[in-house]
Write a protein that holds these residues in place. Structure first.
Motif, PDB file in Angstrom:
ATOM      1  N   SER A 156       0.356  -0.656   0.220  1.00 53.05           N
ATOM      2  CA  SER A 156      -0.151  -0.325   0.085  1.00 53.05           C
ATOM      3  C   SER A 156       0.717   1.654   0.204  1.00 53.05           C
ATOM      4  O   SER A 156       1.935   0.891  -0.109  1.00 53.05           O
ATOM      5  N   LEU A 157       0.456   2.502  -0.133  1.00 55.44           N
ATOM      6  CA  LEU A 157       0.712   3.666   0.069  1.00 55.44           C
ATOM      7  C   LEU A 157       0.985   4.097   1.491  1.00 55.44           C
ATOM      8  O   LEU A 157      -0.023   4.199   1.737  1.00 55.44           O
ATOM      9  N   LYS A 158       1.642   5.173   2.108  1.00 53.97           N
ATOM     10  CA  LYS A 158       2.273   5.091   3.108  1.00 53.97           C
ATOM     11  C   LYS A 158       2.546   6.708   3.185  1.00 53.97           C
ATOM     12  O   LYS A 158       3.590   7.004   2.375  1.00 53.97           O
ATOM     13  N   GLY A 159       2.083   7.895   3.448  1.00 50.18           N
ATOM     14  CA  GLY A 159       2.140   9.061   3.780  1.00 50.18           C
ATOM     15  C   GLY A 159       2.228   9.532   5.217  1.00 50.18           C
ATOM     16  O   GLY A 159       1.339   8.907   6.113  1.00 50.18           O
ATOM     17  N   THR A 160       3.723  10.401   4.922  1.00 50.79           N
ATOM     18  CA  THR A 160       3.433  10.670   6.648  1.00 50.79           C
ATOM     19  C   THR A 160       3.659  12.234   6.137  1.00 50.79           C
ATOM     20  O   THR A 160       4.659  13.337   5.627  1.00 50.79           O
ATOM     21  N   PHE A 161       2.685  13.322   6.988  1.00 52.08           N
ATOM     22  CA  PHE A 161       3.160  14.779   7.576  1.00 52.08           C
ATOM     23  C   PHE A 161       3.720  14.801   8.223  1.00 52.08           C
ATOM     24  O   PHE A 161       3.571  13.948   9.705  1.00 52.08           O
ATOM     25  N   ALA A 162       4.775  16.120   8.555  1.00 51.99           N
ATOM     26  CA  ALA A 162       5.380  16.505   9.201  1.00 51.99           C
ATOM     27  C   ALA A 162       6.269  15.864   9.396  1.00 51.99           C
ATOM     28  O   ALA A 162       6.667  15.393  10.955  1.00 51.99           O
ATOM     29  N   ALA A 163       6.778  14.337   8.645  1.00 50.75           N
ATOM     30  CA  ALA A 163       7.736  13.290   8.783  1.00 50.75           C
ATOM     31  C   ALA A 163       9.038  14.101   9.685  1.00 50.75           C
ATOM     32  O   ALA A 163      10.126  13.175  10.200  1.00 50.75           O
ATOM     33  N   ILE A 164       9.551  14.475   8.824  1.00 52.30           N
ATOM     34  CA  ILE A 164      11.037  15.343   8.767  1.00 52.30           C
ATOM     35  C   ILE A 164      10.948  16.582  10.156  1.00 52.30           C
ATOM     36  O   ILE A 164      11.730  16.803  11.461  1.00 52.30           O
ATOM     37  N   ARG A 165      10.134  17.650  10.018  1.00 52.00           N
ATOM     38  CA  ARG A 165       9.667  18.409  10.763  1.00 52.00           C
ATOM     39  C   ARG A 165       8.459  19.147  10.514  1.00 52.00           C
ATOM     40  O   ARG A 165       7.736  18.722  10.136  1.00 52.00           O
ATOM     41  N   SER A 166       7.493  19.511  11.346  1.00 50.07           N
ATOM     42  CA  SER A 166       6.684  20.456  11.757  1.00 50.07           C
ATOM     43  C   SER A 166       6.574  21.645  10.532  1.00 50.07           C
ATOM     44  O   SER A 166       7.127  22.105  10.319  1.00 50.07           O
ATOM     45  N   ASN A 167       5.540  21.565  10.443  1.00 46.72           N
ATOM     46  CA  ASN A 167       4.781  22.591   9.359  1.00 46.72           C
ATOM     47  C   ASN A 167       3.160  22.547   9.071  1.00 46.72           C
ATOM     48  O   ASN A 167       2.889  22.642  10.140  1.00 46.72           O
ATOM     49  N   GLN A 168       2.881  23.565   7.784  1.00 47.05           N
ATOM     50  CA  GLN A 168       1.737  24.311   7.784  1.00 47.05           C
ATOM     51  C   GLN A 168       0.466  22.989   6.791  1.00 47.05           C
ATOM     52  O   GLN A 168      -0.289  23.692   6.604  1.00 47.05           O
ATOM     53  N   GLY A 169       0.836  22.289   7.183  1.00 48.23           N
ATOM     54  CA  GLY A 169       0.699  20.743   6.470  1.00 48.23           C
ATOM     55  C   GLY A 169       1.418  20.378   4.396  1.00 48.23           C
ATOM     56  O   GLY A 169       1.664  21.661   4.346  1.00 48.23           O
ATOM     57  N   ALA A 170       0.107  19.454   3.982  1.00 41.22           N
ATOM     58  CA  ALA A 170       0.567  19.405   2.616  1.00 41.22           C
ATOM     59  C   ALA A 170      -0.041  18.494   2.067  1.00 41.22           C
ATOM     60  O   ALA A 170      -1.759  18.276   3.015  1.00 41.22           O
ATOM     61  N   SER A 171      -0.536  18.027   0.557  1.00 37.55           N
ATOM     62  CA  SER A 171      -0.962  17.180   0.535  1.00 37.55           C
ATOM     63  C   SER A 171      -0.515  15.856  -0.245  1.00 37.55           C
ATOM     64  O   SER A 171       1.145  15.991  -0.907  1.00 37.55           O
ATOM     65  N   PHE A 172      -1.229  14.683  -1.217  1.00 40.63           N
ATOM     66  CA  PHE A 172      -0.408  13.612  -1.292  1.00 40.63           C
ATOM     67  C   PHE A 172      -0.895  13.573  -2.666  1.00 40.63           C
ATOM     68  O   PHE A 172      -2.357  12.968  -2.527  1.00 40.63           O
ATOM     69  N   TYR A 173      -0.889  14.061  -3.272  1.00 46.49           N
ATOM     70  CA  TYR A 173      -1.493  13.831  -4.968  1.00 46.49           C
ATOM     71  C   TYR A 173      -0.903  13.121  -6.019  1.00 46.49           C
ATOM     72  O   TYR A 173       0.056  12.299  -6.202  1.00 46.49           O
ATOM     73  N   LYS A 174      -1.866  12.953  -6.773  1.00 46.23           N
ATOM     74  CA  LYS A 174      -1.577  12.093  -8.425  1.00 46.23           C
ATOM     75  C   LYS A 174      -2.035  12.815  -9.573  1.00 46.23           C
ATOM     76  O   LYS A 174      -3.598  13.643  -9.109  1.00 46.23           O
TER      77      LYS A 174
END
Length: 746
Positions: A79-97
């Motif tokens: 499966s695909l795995k996404g991790t928000f703020a995996a390296i440092r805190s931030n204001q969010g993100a998106s995993f997109y195609k």
């Protein structure tokens, strides 16, 4: 009979098998066919196995991680795995195609199912999104109610029924999907993990008709054409359309309707959409129609009963139709234009001299041909600065003018001299005439020498002593306004020598946090410019936060109250930062300004017909102008002071002027300045700042009745300061700046 039944059953099976075979042949992505207990057939189309990353990406990959999880999956290899703020805190993100081509067409398979597993409680902003159309409209879908922490859950998303969008006047165009994503746009301080697997598509059930009309509210002038467009989802095609204007059926029967009103008023536009099963959906729009402006009398801006100016954020790299912009502004009641120009367009960096910029001259001449007064707003301190003139900070050189450098001052003087001489303009407005929002500038050698000369402090470790915590930090922040004020003096002096008819103004940040704060933070000493007559009027940038305090403190500190030592034409905004302002907010702001006796404004900034950049970040100004008209704030006609003269005749001074409509004329005079600048001390920022104060103790004489010709004769004295006013029957008052009258030397 029995044979007939057997034949029908056999025929049905053949058709069913043929249908499934054809579907499988023409759609190799079909992964399974589910026959429900009720007999309905649900065909699921495999969209993504999620066994490898492929076309999936993550925004800000330096902070968030996208990977394949071979161990935790629903089926397949992973499966695909996404991790928000995996390296440092931030204001969010998106995993997109995004699609391999230009778009996906989900119109026939709008039901998406995806297996998702969240590993902890997710923020409420965790959603599924799609992006549609060329305008990149974003639609989001809430999914948390279908998820359980630590469990794989099959989530169903009907893309026809979004929970929200970036545009309230849109339905998702499922024929033109440019992106799908899982997003979480909020502050994330700890890593957040989730997996997704096995994405399928299906046709989905029939839903009730969903419809929107665009625009849902519009404002035009008599004779203009406006086009309404209906977007429809759901129901059963085909659709039919019936359009009504104020209850009268129109001939148009398509999803688009164009209407040209021939009279002013409010029109209700209705569209009834009927589907194949006779289900009806009604949507409606409101159209406000106004009579084009009848024009305005010629006069300098500060002599008009109302200044309704438009700021043109030119973006000279775009192609604009300035004729259409000018026509639109005039028809909607605008009577003055401010055009922005940055240094890069009028400075030849190779030759180190000014250059003539023909597109600016052309735009100015077009606006002048429509009767507008035109002011050029010059971006003074910020951006496009030659490297040898840049300000030094503790982090190095930045793209900001160092006002301490003689070559920088000379560049600015040469620029405004060229503008005043070579362009057919009425005014020059200084913008960004300040330091950046930081206290560690300027730190160059010229600044060091000027600081020591001005303060007398010579035993100094530069720059450490003037940085925060240093021995002379407060002396430094108290001094920083001086190079800027001296630059303002030199620029204004050059303008008045080149062309005495030019009005000089400055766009300044309002004083909602206190004048002492601005002096400390950016070195902008606005009251001193007013006190020393370096500017003819101010353009206070009036935002939507701390509005009342911003108005009261700005006019108090900078001008000495309303009407003030000099006039003010405040900026009002269609965008508050990145947020597009609702027209009703602008109406409230203008109402508040009028409550204080302030009838002038510059609308920042133009968008609409003729604008080459499209709507995008430049909202159409017509809904804002329409809202002001509906509120009664743009009544016709504008009146103005004209033919203002001061004549010394022996021991007498004759002050006369005319107005374009009957007004009460008033003359105020005194043998001392009508305003002074009081020195204040800020214990918080440890700086001295100026506060303009109205002195009063003057003589006021006025007309007994409204008239169009005004004349007063007073005794000439050694020192005389005057100003005139005209007041119409509605109480609208035009006040000139204070003027010193100096008689002939004996």
């Amino acid at each position: 009979m029995q044979n007939l039944k057997m034949r029908l059953v056999l025929l049905t099976l053949i058709i069913l098998v043929g249908f499934l075979g054809a579907s499988l042949a023409f759609s190799p992505l079909i992964t399974n066919v589910v026959i429900r207990s009720g007999g309905n057939i649900l065909i699921r189309v495999l969209f993504d196995k999620c066994d490898f990353i492929g076309d999936w990406k993550v925004s800000s990959p330096s902070e968030n991680i996208l990977e394949v999880d071979m161990n935790d999956k629903v089926e397949g290899n992973g499966s695909l795995k996404g991790t928000f703020a995996a390296i440092r805190s931030n204001q969010g993100a998106s995993f997109y195609k995004r699609p391999a081509g230009q778009r996906w067409d989900f119109s026939r398979t709008p039901l998406m199912r995806v297996w998702i597993k969240i590993h902890q409680t997710m923020p409420s902003q965790f959603r599924f999104e799609i992006v549609t159309s060329e305008e990149w409209n974003v639609f989001y879908y809430e999914i948390l109610d279908q998820l359980t922490v630590g469990e794989w859950c099959e989530v169903t998303i009907d893309m026809r029924l979004p929970d929200g969008s970036s545009s309230s006047e849109r339905l998702p165009d499922l024929t033109y999907v440019r992106q799908i994503d899982f997003a979480c746009w909020t502050e994330i301080s700890q890593p957040l993990h989730f997996n997704w697997d096995n994405v399928t598509l299906a046709s989905g059930p029939i839903i009730p008709i969903q419809a929107v009309i665009v625009p849902s509210w519009a404002a035009v002038l008599v004779g203009d054409t406006v086009t309404f467009q209906v977007g429809v989802l759901g129901g059963t095609q085909p659709y039919s359309y019936a359009w009504y204007v104020n209850g009268t059926l129109q001939r148009e029967t398509s999803a688009s309707f164009s209407f040209t009103p021939n009279a002013a008023g409010i029109y209700e536009v209705i569209c009834n959409i009927t589907d194949a099963k006779m289900e009806i959906k009604t949507v409606n729009a409101t159209l406000a129609v106004f009579i084009p402006s009848q024009g305005f009398p010629p006069s300098i801006d500060v002599f008009k009963s109302e200044v309704r100016a438009m700021f043109i954020h030119t973006g000279w790299y775009m192609t604009h139709n300035f004729t259409l912009i000018a026509e639109t502004c005039k028809n909607w009641g605008i009577n003055s234009i401010f055009i922005q120009i940055s240094k890069g367009y009028i400075w030849d960096y190779g030759a180190n001299t000014v250059k003539f910029y023909q597109p600016l001259a052309t735009a100015v001449n077009i606006f002048k041909s429509y009767g507008f007064n035109v002011h050029v707003l010059l971006v003074v301190g910020y951006q496009n600065v030659p490297e040898n003139m840049r300000a030094l900070t503790s982090s190095g050189l930045i793209d900001w003018v160092d006002f301490c450098k003689p070559e920088a001052r000379q560049m600015l003087v040469d620029m405004v001299t060229s503008l005043a001489t070579n362009y057919n303009i009425d005014g020059i407005c200084y913008d960004y005439i300040r330091w950046d929002f930081r206290e560690d500038m300027p730190l160059g050698e010229e600044a060091k020498q000027q600081f020591m000369n001005d303060t007398g402090i010579t035993n100094i470790n530069w720059p450490s002593d003037v940085l925060q915590g240093g021995a002379y930090y407060w002396n430094f922040t108290d001094w920083r306004h001086k190079p800027i004020t001296e630059t303002v003096r030199l620029m204004t002096q050059a303008i008045r020598q080149a062309n005495p008819n030019i009005n000089v103004s400055a766009a300044v940040i309002n004083a909602r946090f206190g004048e002492d704060y601005l002096l400390w933070r950016i070195g902008q000493n606005t009251p001193e410019w007013v006190e020393k007559d370096y500017v003819d009027f101010l353009c206070i940038m009036q935002g939507y936060q701390y509005t009342q305090r911003g108005i009261e403190w700005s006019w108090d500190y900078y001008l000495g109250g309303v009407p003030g030592k000099i006039p003010c034409i405040p900026f009002i905004y269609v965008k508050d930062g990145e947020r597009t302002v609702d027209p009703s907010e602008m109406v409230q702001l203008v109402q508040m300004l009028r409550n204080y006796g302030i009838y002038n404004w510059v609308m920042w900034h133009y968008g609409g017909p003729g604008w080459g950049g499209g709507s995008g970040n430049y909202p159409d100004v017509r809904p804002y102008l329409a809202a002001l008209k509906r509120a009664g704030f743009m009544e016709e006609p504008i009146w103005a002071i004209q033919n203002f003269t001061v004549t010394i005749n022996g021991n007498s001074v004759i002050v006369s002027w005319t107005t374009t409509k009957p007004t009460i004329g008033r003359l105020e005079y005194a043998e001392h300045p009508l305003y002074t600048a009081q020195i204040r001390y800020s214990s918080h920022y440890r700086n001295y700042w100026k506060d303009i104060e109205y002195v009063g103790d003057s003589t006021i004489i006025e007309d007994e009745e409204p008239k169009m010709e005004h004349s007063f004769t007073i005794l000439m004295t050694a020192q005389l300061e005057i100003r005139i006013q005209s007041i119409d029957i509605n109480g609208v008052t035009v006040t000139t700046r204070t003027l010193s009258v100096v008689g002939p030397k004996s």
